[in-house]
Motif scaffolding. Structure first.
Motif, short mmCIF file in Angstrom:
data_model
loop_
_atom_site.label_atom_id
_atom_site.label_comp_id
_atom_site.label_asym_id
_atom_site.label_seq_id
_atom_site.Cartn_x
_atom_site.Cartn_y
_atom_site.Cartn_z
N ASP A 1 34.01 34.59 42.38
CA ASP A 1 35.39 34.62 41.89
C ASP A 1 36.36 34.15 42.98
O ASP A 1 36.88 34.95 43.74
CB ASP A 1 35.78 36.03 41.45
CG ASP A 1 35.08 36.46 40.19
OD1 ASP A 1 34.09 37.22 40.29
OD2 ASP A 1 35.49 35.99 39.12
N ARG B 1 45.87 42.50 34.20
CA ARG B 1 45.39 41.15 34.51
C ARG B 1 46.47 40.09 34.29
O ARG B 1 46.21 38.90 34.53
CB ARG B 1 44.13 40.85 33.70
CG ARG B 1 43.03 41.86 33.95
CD ARG B 1 41.67 41.40 33.52
NE ARG B 1 41.12 40.40 34.43
CZ ARG B 1 39.83 40.02 34.42
NH1 ARG B 1 38.99 40.54 33.54
NH2 ARG B 1 39.39 39.12 35.27
N HIS C 1 39.82 33.64 29.87
CA HIS C 1 38.66 34.18 29.16
C HIS C 1 38.82 33.81 27.70
O HIS C 1 39.82 34.18 27.10
CB HIS C 1 38.62 35.67 29.34
CG HIS C 1 38.64 36.14 30.76
ND1 HIS C 1 39.79 36.23 31.54
CD2 HIS C 1 37.63 36.55 31.56
CE1 HIS C 1 39.48 36.68 32.75
NE2 HIS C 1 38.19 36.88 32.79
N ASP D 1 31.09 36.90 29.92
CA ASP D 1 31.66 37.69 30.99
C ASP D 1 30.62 38.75 31.37
O ASP D 1 29.56 38.86 30.76
CB ASP D 1 33.02 38.30 30.58
CG ASP D 1 33.89 38.62 31.79
OD1 ASP D 1 35.12 38.64 31.65
OD2 ASP D 1 33.33 38.81 32.89
C1 GLC Z 1 34.79 40.35 35.58
C2 GLC Z 1 35.94 39.54 35.01
C3 GLC Z 1 35.76 38.05 35.13
C4 GLC Z 1 34.98 37.75 36.39
C5 GLC Z 1 33.58 38.30 36.19
C6 GLC Z 1 32.69 38.07 37.41
O1 GLC Z 1 34.54 41.47 34.82
O2 GLC Z 1 36.32 39.81 33.67
O3 GLC Z 1 37.07 37.46 35.12
O4 GLC Z 1 34.95 36.35 36.63
O5 GLC Z 1 33.57 39.66 35.83
O6 GLC Z 1 33.17 38.82 38.48
#
Ligand code: GLC
Length: 743
Positions: free
Chosen positions: A115, A173, A213, A291
């Motif tokens: 991320d 968020r 998302h 997700d």
């Molecule tokens: C999280 C988030 C997503 C993120 C993923 C990996 O729960 O919703 O935005 O990229 O998991 O960390």
């Protein structure tokens, strides 16, 4: 370096990039000159069912260290680990990659993801703050810098940009996106995709982007994260979808499905959106990842009866890769054998994943040079960019009596509030591998910009929770006799982001009380906000002469705020999201419809509240400057166009002050009559300009069907009739002109 050369050579041989001495025909999938689609098809044809399912499996490494889990090497050797999230830095990534590339049957490399949302190690302002820059080119540069750093630690895929439109600041968020508007959100989505991917995401220093998302996550009921969403077709098409379409048009390599159910169908099994809209209508050619465990969560949603049902529904809907849960792997074979899962669906998903891996270049370049990290992270250029980005994200909300900018030669400056001395809160949520130790606090920034003779006194006052009477009294004592009191208030980094919804938008803890006490000292008070969402600032607006919105400004944020406070920089940001007077007004946003009884300050029987003004405290697009600007000479030509025509709008913007500064000219339209009602205003153009004192500039905008159109029940169209055009410094201001669209 020697070891690396050997392993690269070994990889090349293992993967067969070097034709075998026997002169035998090189398999297509091993031929770098062959097209990615052809290579993927050839490779797919050589795979077992287990290997195909393996490519659809993403597992999470250890977030804190970047290491892989002990079972990963074996899975990699068996070709059952298509991707990881969180595994990073050369030692971990190269070691695991070696197992996949050199010790598995087909040598398919692992795709390493993380991320990287607003920086990797150099942290830029949180995305909502970046949106306040109204400068897509700058956002693109920041994403490119983040990609360079992430690539240097072995990553090739980021789960960004988050492009969810959000109109409810209770939702934590909201900090991760571009705010409330589809047009601004679309421009920023495209810019961030371009920044991460460049012209070719196979290139060194580039990453595959991931628009997330999909879809409607930002409309979580009551702002409660992961909650259900109920969104009309019109709102989906005109508000929530456009930034995703912009990401597709910018070439986004991947999409991620959302946690929420949308109108009763969980997004991670939403075939109409994935197969219908994304792939069918928009022609998206990349792959879709779920997700985190959202495939398994189809059971909790009440859509799937069990693990196999969840796997079948997600894979059949077009969710290609499963993040962290392992239902595809565990239940896929039986579902295939029983005919509950179509082999064609499995092949289609595996093919998309393989093709993107070929396009990402990781078959030819599976390893990362360990020496790259040290010379790529935290470079002076990236830190300068982080400072510039923070400066441009600042929004001046109030400056009564031109209290700001402050005199760097002040005798005594009191700095109050733990947030003024907090490194980690400068970085905000989703700060990747940003290190608080790298961050400059506001207190440090102030000490760096004031004159040597200025006495800077700090007191913690109150943080975001309780504060003792002793702490509050100490803060008042520190402020005694100060030329100015600078108070840092707002939220900690952990109070926004994922799983961080709030029922209140009030300043947390005893911050309000602290401000009241400091105001009573009679000394000038400047409030600096560090926060990840709009807050209720009514009392501040009524009682504090100067208010600067600093969001969570990143590694160089404290220095940027200090430079702005003391006049070394001139804030020019604009709000990408409405600030309500009260959480009771939420959702409140500028692009709302008129209703049959438009809000009136005088008419009782209009759409209004009896216990509050119905207007926002600060509207979308609002922001002040130390300079003053005027708009004049708004023109549109021609006076009428055909529905497929183009209208040209021009306006003059002038800096009528003695100080150079930035203004963001914003163009809004309104179609006041049509087959469906449209918002009172719709943003359809903007330009941030820096003007010298006295400088005037003519800005020009084009209005084409792309800007004038609307997704009606019958499809996208520009309907004949009068169109109004507004241009000004916010969604609530501006000159007005109109033109006709002829039948
Ligand atoms: C999280 C988030 C997503 C993120 C993923 C990996 O729960 O919703 O935005 O990229 O998991 O960390």
């Amino acid at each position: 370096m020697k070891n690396l050369k050997i392993s690269v050579l070994a990889a090349a041989l293992a993967f067969g990039a070097l034709a075998p001495a026997t002169g035998a025909e090189l398999p297509v999938y091993k031929d770098p000159a062959a097209a990615p689609a052809a290579r993927a098809a050839d490779l797919l044809g050589r795979m077992t069912t287990e290997e195909k399912l393996g490519q659809l499996q993403q597992l999470d490494g250890l977030w804190d260290t970047g290491a892989y889990r002990e079972e990963f090497p074996k899975l990699a050797r068996e070709g059952r680990l298509g991707s990881t999230l969180n595994v990073r830095t050369a030692p971990h990534a190269n070691a695991l990659q070696k197992e996949a590339v050199e010790n598995s049957r087909l040598g398919v490399p692992v795709l390493f993801a993380f991320d990287v949302i607003h920086g990797y190690r150099t942290i830029f302002p949180v995305p909502l703050a970046e949106s306040a820059q109204w400068d897509p080119a700058l956002a693109e540069r920041a994403a490119a810098a983040a990609a360079e750093e992430a690539y240097a630690v072995g990553l090739k895929w980021t789960f960004a940009p988050m492009v969810d439109i959000a109109r409810d600041p209770r939702w934590g968020r909201i900090v991760e996106g571009s705010g409330e508007d589809a047009y601004l959100g679309s421009k920023l989505a495209a810019a961030r995709v371009r920044g991460f991917q460049g012209a070719d995401f196979a290139a060194p220093g580039r990453l595959m982007a991931c628009a997330k998302h999909w879809a409607g996550y930002g409309a979580a009921e009551a702002g409660r994260d992961y909650n259900s969403t109920d969104i009309s077709p019109s709102a989906l098409r005109n508000v929530y979808f456009p930034p995703f379409k912009a990401a597709v048009d910018a070439g986004a390599a991947t999409f991620m499905t959302a946690f929420n159910d949308l109108n009763g169908v969980p997004s991670t099994a939403h075939k109409a959106n994935i197969a219908g809209v994304l792939r069918g209508e928009w022609g998206f050619k990349g792959f879709v990842v779920s997700d985190y465990t959202s495939v398994k969560e189809l059971i909790a949603h009440g859509l799937a009866a069990d693990d196999e049902d969840a796997a079948v529904k997600a894979l059949s809907a077009g969710v290609d890769m499963e993040m962290v849960s392992t239902l595809y792997r565990d239940k896929g074979p039986a579902a295939l054998a029983a005919g509950r899962l179509r082999a064609a669906d499995l092949d289609a998903s595996a093919l998309r994943v393989l093709e993107m891996k070929f396009r990402a270049g990781i078959f030819e370049h599976p390893y990362i040079d360990p020496a790259l990290e040290a010379k790529t992270l935290l470079t002076p250029e990236k830190l300068r960019l982080a400072l510039d980005a923070a400066l441009k994200s600042l929004v001046l909300l109030k400056n009564e009596g031109a209290l700001l900018p402050l005199d760097p030669g002040s005798r005594k400056v009191a700095v109050i509030g733990k947030l003024a001395d907090s490194r980690e809160d400068m970085l905000g949520s989703w700060a990747a591998d940003g290190k608080p130790a790298d961050a400059v606090t506001l207190l440090e920034g102030i000490k760096a910009v004031v004159s040597p003779g200025t006495r800077v006194v700090y007191s913690s006052g109150c943080y975001t929770g309780d504060a003792s009477e002793k702490e509050l009294k100490a803060a008042v004592s520190a402020a005694a006799g100060a030329d100015v009191i600078i108070v840092a208030v707002g939220e900690s980094a952990l109070m926004s982001g994922e799983a961080a919804s709030r029922v209140s938008l009030a300043l947390p803890g005893r911050q309000r009380e602290l401000l009241e006490r400091l105001k009573k000292t009679g000394r000038p008070v400047v409030a600096v906000l560090f926060n990840g969402r709009p807050l209720e600032l009514g009392w501040l607006d009524a009682n504090i002469p100067a208010i600067l919105e600093a969001w969570q400004p990143g590694t160089r944020g404290g220095l940027a705020v200090a430079q702005a406070l003391f006049g070394l920089a001139n804030p020019g940001g604009k709000l990408p999201v409405t600030f309500p007077r009260s959480v009771g007004q939420v959702p409140i946003y500028y692009a709302h419809r008129a209703t049959g009884r438009p809000t009136s300050l005088t008419e009782k029987y209009s759409s209004r509240y009896i216990d509050s003004s119905s207007t926002p405290l600060y509207p979308f697009g609002y922001g002040l400057s130390y300079s003053s600007f005027t708009f004049s000479n708004l023109l549109v030509s021609p006076a009428s166009i055909k529905p497929d025509g183009k209208a040209l709008v021009s306006v003059d913007v002038k800096n009528v002050s003695a100080r150079a500064g930035d203004e963001v000219a914003q163009l809004y339209i309104r179609d006041p009559a049509g087959s469906e009602t449209r918002p009172l205003r719709e943003l359809k153009g903007f330009e941030r300009v820096t003007l010298a004192p006295g400088e005037s500039r003519t800005l020009r905008f084009e209005l084409t069907p792309a800007e004038l159109g609307w997704h009606y029940a019958g499809g996208f169209a520009v309907e004949p009739g009068t169109f109004k055009v507004y241009v000004g410094s916010s969604s609530a201001a501006g000159l007005e002109v109109s033109f006709e669209v002829l039948p």
